[in-house]
Enzyme design. Structure first.
Site, PDB file in Angstrom:
ATOM      1  NE  ARG A   8      -3.619  -0.501  -0.071  1.00  0.00           N
ATOM      2  CZ  ARG A   8      -4.829  -0.453   0.483  1.00  0.00           C
ATOM      3  NH1 ARG A   8      -5.227  -1.391   1.289  1.00  0.00           N
ATOM      4  NH2 ARG A   8      -5.642   0.530   0.199  1.00  0.00           N
TER       5      ARG A   8
ATOM      6  NE  ARG B 200      -4.068   2.733   2.751  1.00  0.00           N
ATOM      7  CZ  ARG B 200      -4.314   1.698   3.542  1.00  0.00           C
ATOM      8  NH1 ARG B 200      -3.549   1.454   4.585  1.00  0.00           N
ATOM      9  NH2 ARG B 200      -5.346   0.921   3.311  1.00  0.00           N
TER      10      ARG B 200
ATOM     11  NE  ARG C 240      -8.843   8.601  -6.112  1.00  0.00           N
ATOM     12  CZ  ARG C 240      -9.241   7.912  -5.060  1.00  0.00           C
ATOM     13  NH1 ARG C 240      -8.412   7.115  -4.437  1.00  0.00           N
ATOM     14  NH2 ARG C 240     -10.488   8.009  -4.623  1.00  0.00           N
TER      15      ARG C 240
ATOM     16  CG  ASP D 147      -9.210  -2.479  -4.142  1.00  0.00           C
ATOM     17  OD1 ASP D 147      -8.622  -2.006  -3.145  1.00  0.00           O
ATOM     18  OD2 ASP D 147     -10.081  -3.365  -4.047  1.00  0.00           O
TER      19      ASP D 147
ATOM     20  CE1 TYR E 154     -13.530  -6.383   1.620  1.00  0.00           C
ATOM     21  CE2 TYR E 154     -11.842  -7.797   0.672  1.00  0.00           C
ATOM     22  CZ  TYR E 154     -12.214  -6.789   1.541  1.00  0.00           C
ATOM     23  OH  TYR E 154     -11.278  -6.184   2.338  1.00  0.00           O
TER      24      TYR E 154
HETATM   25  O1  1CP Z   1      -0.255  -1.314  -2.581  1.00  0.00           O
HETATM   26  C1  1CP Z   1      -0.583  -0.270  -3.184  1.00  0.00           C
HETATM   27  O2  1CP Z   1      -0.130   0.816  -2.862  1.00  0.00           O
HETATM   28  C2  1CP Z   1      -1.486  -0.362  -4.412  1.00  0.00           C
HETATM   29  C3  1CP Z   1      -2.856  -0.078  -4.133  1.00  0.00           C
HETATM   30  C4  1CP Z   1      -3.820  -1.056  -3.500  1.00  0.00           C
HETATM   31  C5  1CP Z   1      -3.701  -2.420  -3.162  1.00  0.00           C
HETATM   32  C6  1CP Z   1      -2.496  -3.322  -3.297  1.00  0.00           C
HETATM   33  C7  1CP Z   1      -5.124  -0.665  -3.167  1.00  0.00           C
HETATM   34  C8  1CP Z   1      -5.678   0.677  -3.360  1.00  0.00           C
HETATM   35  N1  1CP Z   1      -5.802  -1.766  -2.698  1.00  0.00           N
HETATM   36  C9  1CP Z   1      -4.948  -2.832  -2.671  1.00  0.00           C
HETATM   37  C10 1CP Z   1      -5.236  -4.208  -2.265  1.00  0.00           C
HETATM   38  C11 1CP Z   1      -6.368  -4.477  -1.352  1.00  0.00           C
HETATM   39  N2  1CP Z   1      -7.636  -3.936  -1.381  1.00  0.00           N
HETATM   40  C12 1CP Z   1      -6.344  -5.439  -0.331  1.00  0.00           C
HETATM   41  C13 1CP Z   1      -5.163  -6.310  -0.047  1.00  0.00           C
HETATM   42  C14 1CP Z   1      -4.127  -5.565   0.715  1.00  0.00           C
HETATM   43  C15 1CP Z   1      -4.401  -5.321   2.159  1.00  0.00           C
HETATM   44  O3  1CP Z   1      -4.660  -6.304   2.880  1.00  0.00           O
HETATM   45  O4  1CP Z   1      -4.311  -4.166   2.571  1.00  0.00           O
HETATM   46  C16 1CP Z   1      -7.591  -5.445   0.294  1.00  0.00           C
HETATM   47  C17 1CP Z   1      -8.029  -6.311   1.439  1.00  0.00           C
HETATM   48  C18 1CP Z   1      -8.400  -4.499  -0.367  1.00  0.00           C
HETATM   49  C19 1CP Z   1      -9.796  -4.188  -0.099  1.00  0.00           C
HETATM   50  C20 1CP Z   1      -9.968  -2.754   0.213  1.00  0.00           C
HETATM   51  N3  1CP Z   1      -9.955  -1.770  -0.732  1.00  0.00           N
HETATM   52  C21 1CP Z   1     -10.093  -2.158   1.466  1.00  0.00           C
HETATM   53  C22 1CP Z   1     -10.108  -2.871   2.815  1.00  0.00           C
HETATM   54  C23 1CP Z   1     -11.502  -2.957   3.359  1.00  0.00           C
HETATM   55  C24 1CP Z   1     -11.602  -3.918   4.515  1.00  0.00           C
HETATM   56  O5  1CP Z   1     -12.110  -5.048   4.293  1.00  0.00           O
HETATM   57  O6  1CP Z   1     -11.194  -3.570   5.639  1.00  0.00           O
HETATM   58  C25 1CP Z   1     -10.195  -0.770   1.272  1.00  0.00           C
HETATM   59  C26 1CP Z   1     -10.394   0.310   2.290  1.00  0.00           C
HETATM   60  C27 1CP Z   1     -10.091  -0.548  -0.144  1.00  0.00           C
HETATM   61  C28 1CP Z   1     -10.089   0.753  -0.865  1.00  0.00           C
HETATM   62  C29 1CP Z   1      -8.788   1.169  -1.415  1.00  0.00           C
HETATM   63  N4  1CP Z   1      -7.906   0.365  -2.118  1.00  0.00           N
HETATM   64  C30 1CP Z   1      -6.830   1.114  -2.546  1.00  0.00           C
HETATM   65  C31 1CP Z   1      -7.057   2.449  -2.084  1.00  0.00           C
HETATM   66  C32 1CP Z   1      -6.141   3.608  -2.368  1.00  0.00           C
HETATM   67  C33 1CP Z   1      -8.254   2.463  -1.379  1.00  0.00           C
HETATM   68  C34 1CP Z   1      -8.916   3.670  -0.714  1.00  0.00           C
HETATM   69  C35 1CP Z   1     -10.057   4.047  -1.565  1.00  0.00           C
HETATM   70  C36 1CP Z   1     -10.416   5.485  -1.625  1.00  0.00           C
HETATM   71  O7  1CP Z   1      -9.553   6.333  -1.844  1.00  0.00           O
HETATM   72  O8  1CP Z   1     -11.626   5.726  -1.520  1.00  0.00           O
END
Ligand code: 1CP
Length: 355
Positions: A38, A42, A51, A87, A162
């Site tokens: 991530r 972030r 964004r 994502d 999910y």
């Molecule tokens: O790694 C990076 O920097 C690339 C970006 C990336 C990755 C690898 C994003 C962007 N998402 C992910 C993978 C991801 N998404 C995972 C696996 C990694 C981890 O465990 O952290 C998971 C579980 C998700 C699902 C997800 N997407 C969540 C978690 C929700 C939960 O169940 O608690 C969330 C909050 C997102 C949204 C998301 N994904 C990425 C971003 C930048 C965001 C925020 C969205 C926004 O700006 O509204």
């Protein structure tokens, strides 16, 4: 790979001798490579700026934006690899599942998948469904030089969580109810997701990814016996399908201390470890023939620099005897992390491990 003279192939060739890919292949490295889960998308101010006003899923489908966000942490921190900005639910959206990523919540699925009829909604993924990924990776391979690009996908269990829950879940109760209550439907669902995930990883490798990571973030919710019986076959199917494509395969989950053995059996080249198990002990549990990735607690980055360095020293000492080590956090960068603390950490690991 050297026979592949496409721009993507040229970049994969340029990245081949990077510290990151050498560590994944368990070869000697000039320094321990570092990247952060991530790291893209972030809290970086430059990320928040680009964004502004653009919903998450839409931003994943805009190649110029994806390329810019992927490059930002490489420029700022000097990390040893880029991770493609996307994502885990993007391929599901691409095959027509009605889902959205809600700010402050995460992925939300309008109609959860819980029956045999629902399963039919998960159709095959074709490269045309994700042409923006191919396009964005084309831009990236032109910009990255010798820095490797990591592609990724969600593992079948975490994607199923999910889809079955309909959104983020603490206890995965609907998911487990399906897994225990209708083992055949569960197996078919995970098999379908393995096929979609495989197709998505292949698109990324073809387009220029030099490594792929399978995120099984929530698999730590399972006991080893259930993981082996109900999840491992689908994850193994994914790793088998992308074996021999010339790119290392990384496998990551959270809270997997008791699962490190079976995770290793699923077939990845590199196993990600969270901060709960020291790397030397993790290596014993995973078994020989694998590199490890990890494992600084992301919360440690909120402590003073001296404390971050002391915890980093512990990790590097525990990693000293590993066959290969990629330094990373034990889970993703927390949203309010100080970006300068990440930059300092990259410098510290590089300096301390320079050979
Ligand atoms: O790694 C990076 O920097 C690339 C970006 C990336 C990755 C690898 C994003 C962007 N998402 C992910 C993978 C991801 N998404 C995972 C696996 C990694 C981890 O465990 O952290 C998971 C579980 C998700 C699902 C997800 N997407 C969540 C978690 C929700 C939960 O169940 O608690 C969330 C909050 C997102 C949204 C998301 N994904 C990425 C971003 C930048 C965001 C925020 C969205 C926004 O700006 O509204």
């Amino acid at each position: 790979m050297s026979e592949n003279q496409s721009p993507a192939g040229n970049q994969q060739t340029a990245a081949y001798d990077s510290a990151f890919l050498k560590a994944c292949r368990r070869e000697p490295v000039p320094h321990t490579p570092v990247w952060f889960m991530r790291q893209a998308g972030r809290s970086l101010p430059e990320y928040l700026k680009v964004r502004e006003g653009i919903p998450m899923l839409e931003s994943c489908m805009r190649p110029d934006l994806v390329a810019e966000i992927t490059l930002q942490p490489v420029r700022r921190h000097g990390v040893d690899a880029a991770i493609y900005f996307s994502d885990i639910v993007v391929p599901l959206k691409a095959i027509g599942i009605d889902l959205d990523i809600k700010p402050g919540v995460g992925p939300v699925v309008e109609q959860p998948i819980r029956s045999r009829a629902d399963l039919a909604r998960l159709r095959d993924l074709t490269p045309d469904d994700v042409s923006y990924v191919t396009e964005a990776m084309g831009i990236l391979t032109g910009e990255l030089g010798a820095t490797p690009l990591i592609g990724f996908a969600g593992a079948p269990f975490t994607l199923a969580s999910y889809l079955v829950e309909g959104g983020p879940s603490r206890n995965h109760e609907h998911t487990k109810a399906l897994m225990y209550g209708d083992p055949q439907l569960w197996a078919d669902l995970l098999d379908r997701l393995a096929e979609i995930t495989t197709a998505f990883l292949k698109v990324q490798i073809e387009a220029g990814a030099s490594a792929v990571q399978l995120f099984d973030s929530w698999v730590g919710a399972l006991a080893p016996v259930d993981y082996r019986r109900s999840v491992l076959p689908a994850s193994r199917k994914v790793f088998d399908a992308v074996e021999g494509l010339g790119v290392p395969r990384i496998h990551f989950g959270v809270g997997t201390g008791e699962l490190l053995g079976p995770l290793g059996e699923a077939g990845a080249d590199v196993v990600g470890v969270d901060w709960r198990v020291p790397l030397d002990e993790a290596a014993r549990r995973v078994g020989p023939g694998k590199a490890l990735q990890g494992n600084l607690d992301p919360a440690v980055l909120f402590a003073p620099t001296a404390a971050v360095e002391a915890k980093t020293d512990e990790i590097l000492d525990a990693a000293a005897g590993l066959e290969g080590h990629v330094f990373n956090l034990g889970h993703g960068v927390l949203p309010t992390t100080d970006a300068d603390a990440l930059t300092r950490l990259v410098e510290y690991v590089h300096t301390r491990t320079a050979r």
